[in-house]
Design an enzyme around this catalytic site. Structure first.
Site, mmCIF file in Angstrom:
data_model
loop_
_atom_site.group_PDB
_atom_site.id
_atom_site.type_symbol
_atom_site.label_atom_id
_atom_site.label_comp_id
_atom_site.label_asym_id
_atom_site.label_seq_id
_atom_site.Cartn_x
_atom_site.Cartn_y
_atom_site.Cartn_z
ATOM 1 N N ASN A 28 23.898 21.152 67.763
ATOM 2 C CA ASN A 28 23.779 21.992 66.560
ATOM 3 C C ASN A 28 25.120 21.990 65.825
ATOM 4 O O ASN A 28 25.700 23.035 65.534
ATOM 5 C CB ASN A 28 23.332 23.403 66.940
ATOM 6 C CG ASN A 28 22.849 24.178 65.731
ATOM 7 O OD1 ASN A 28 22.418 23.592 64.735
ATOM 8 N ND2 ASN A 28 22.940 25.481 65.776
ATOM 9 N N HIS A 30 28.476 21.546 63.535
ATOM 10 C CA HIS A 30 28.941 21.968 62.210
ATOM 11 C C HIS A 30 30.262 21.256 61.922
ATOM 12 O O HIS A 30 30.764 20.466 62.751
ATOM 13 C CB HIS A 30 29.076 23.491 62.151
ATOM 14 C CG HIS A 30 29.899 24.072 63.261
ATOM 15 N ND1 HIS A 30 31.257 23.870 63.363
ATOM 16 C CD2 HIS A 30 29.545 24.827 64.319
ATOM 17 C CE1 HIS A 30 31.709 24.492 64.428
ATOM 18 N NE2 HIS A 30 30.690 25.072 65.040
ATOM 19 N N HIS A 33 32.992 20.857 64.648
ATOM 20 C CA HIS A 33 32.839 19.780 65.647
ATOM 21 C C HIS A 33 33.233 18.436 65.033
ATOM 22 O O HIS A 33 33.915 17.623 65.671
ATOM 23 C CB HIS A 33 31.375 19.675 66.097
ATOM 24 C CG HIS A 33 30.845 20.877 66.802
ATOM 25 N ND1 HIS A 33 29.880 21.695 66.259
ATOM 26 C CD2 HIS A 33 31.137 21.394 68.015
ATOM 27 C CE1 HIS A 33 29.589 22.665 67.114
ATOM 28 N NE2 HIS A 33 30.341 22.515 68.176
ATOM 29 N N LYS A 150 39.859 25.881 68.472
ATOM 30 C CA LYS A 150 40.551 27.150 68.749
ATOM 31 C C LYS A 150 39.652 28.361 68.528
ATOM 32 O O LYS A 150 40.030 29.472 68.853
ATOM 33 C CB LYS A 150 41.761 27.280 67.812
ATOM 34 C CG LYS A 150 42.974 26.528 68.262
ATOM 35 C CD LYS A 150 44.168 27.009 67.467
ATOM 36 C CE LYS A 150 45.377 26.144 67.708
ATOM 37 N NZ LYS A 150 46.497 26.534 66.832
#
Ligand code: PAF
Length: 288
Positions: A28, A30, A33, A150
């Site tokens: 999934n 976004h 990533h 992070k």
């Protein structure tokens, strides 16, 4: 880009390469990533990403069953971002039998904050990350890189320490949190938000910013004032209908509560928060 589903096929695809740069995910995907994938490319000689929704890190009342599985779209995005190999194992491949050997991270780091509200979460994360590292890195001959965002600040820190404690030959690299234009941290779970909730969601970030300002202004008196400032931040979200788990100021180095000397030394603090908006639990943090 190659899509592989078994450990054997992954190792075969990796065989010609010396130095994998690896971005583990639960799919999934976004922009956060994809940013990690882009950051990975110049590091190694092959960029690998995994997509695996890891049952071990979900509590009994959490969203394991409903977590979006979007393999086709994820693969298209990974290919566009320059990923070379996607490892998307079915559950039986990674856990052919109950995973009874587990990695137990230290309580001072893993049973606070996220670990306090999600018991066992970091055992599940460390166990799967250790196993994925075995799958991706075991035959590598050169430097191995693993990238984590992070946004999951505590996860990043716990994985860094795991790598260090087990002398794993892996360099852990942190990617900055990617944000929507209004400041909301990108997360796979943002998709659960209704339109109204999405508009409200940025308040977590705004409240953390306010807490960060207050913490910096408190300077050496932070230890005495910290709990009151945190309570005020929690209240300001609660009156808007949120259910905050924690909003807190911590030392960056070990996520423990800061002493006066920490509060006075620059770049040593981080504010972290987790709160539920409707049925969606959001987390965020800011290094200050
Ligand atoms: O951050 C995540 O998406 C997961 O915790 C990870 C690191 C892929 C392990 O399942």
């Amino acid at each position: 880009m190659k899509l592989v589903h078994t450990i054997a096929d992954l190792r075969e695809a990796l065989a010609p390469h010396r130095s994998p740069a690896f971005v583990p995910t639960m799919g999934n995907l976004h922009a956060g990533h994809l940013d990690l994938v882009r950051q990975a490319q110049p590091l190694g000689d092959v960029t690998v990403s995994s997509i695996f929704v890891n049952r071990l890190q979900f509590g009994p009342n959490e969203d394991f069953d409903t977590y979006p599985r979007t393999l086709q779209t994820d693969c298209a995005r990974l290919e566009e971002a320059g990923c070379d190999i996607v490892f998307a194992p079915p559950e039986k491949e990674l856990y052919p039998e109950p995973q009874v050997y587990k990695v137990q991270p230290p309580s001072d780091l893993a049973d606070i904050l996220e670990g306090h509200f999600r018991p066992g979460f970091f055992i599940g994360v460390c166990t799967v990350v250790m196993k994925l590292f075995q799958c991706v890195f075991s035959d590598a001959k050169g430097p191995r890189y693993a990238l984590f965002g992070k946004k999951d600040y505590q996860q990043l820190m716990i994985i860094r320490r795991m790598v260090q404690q087990f002398a794993m030959p892996v360099q852990v690299i942190a990617g900055e949190t990617q944000r929507a234009p209004d400041g909301l941290a990108l997360s796979s779970r943002n998709g659960y938000l209704s339109e109204t909730e999405r508009a409200e969601a940025v308040q977590l970030n705004l409240t953390l910013r306010a807490l960060a300002r207050d913490a910096l202004a408190a300077a050496g008196s932070l230890p005495a004032r910290r709990e009151a400032l945190e309570a005020q931040a929690m209240r300001s979200l609660a009156v808007r209908g949120w259910k905050p788990d924690y909003l807190t100021v911590r030392r960056r180095s070990d996520l423990q509560v800061p002493r006066a000397e920490d509060a006075l030394s620059p770049q040593s603090l981080v504010v972290l928060g987790a709160a539920r908006l409707g049925n969606t639990r959001l987390i965020d943090n800011l290094e200050i």
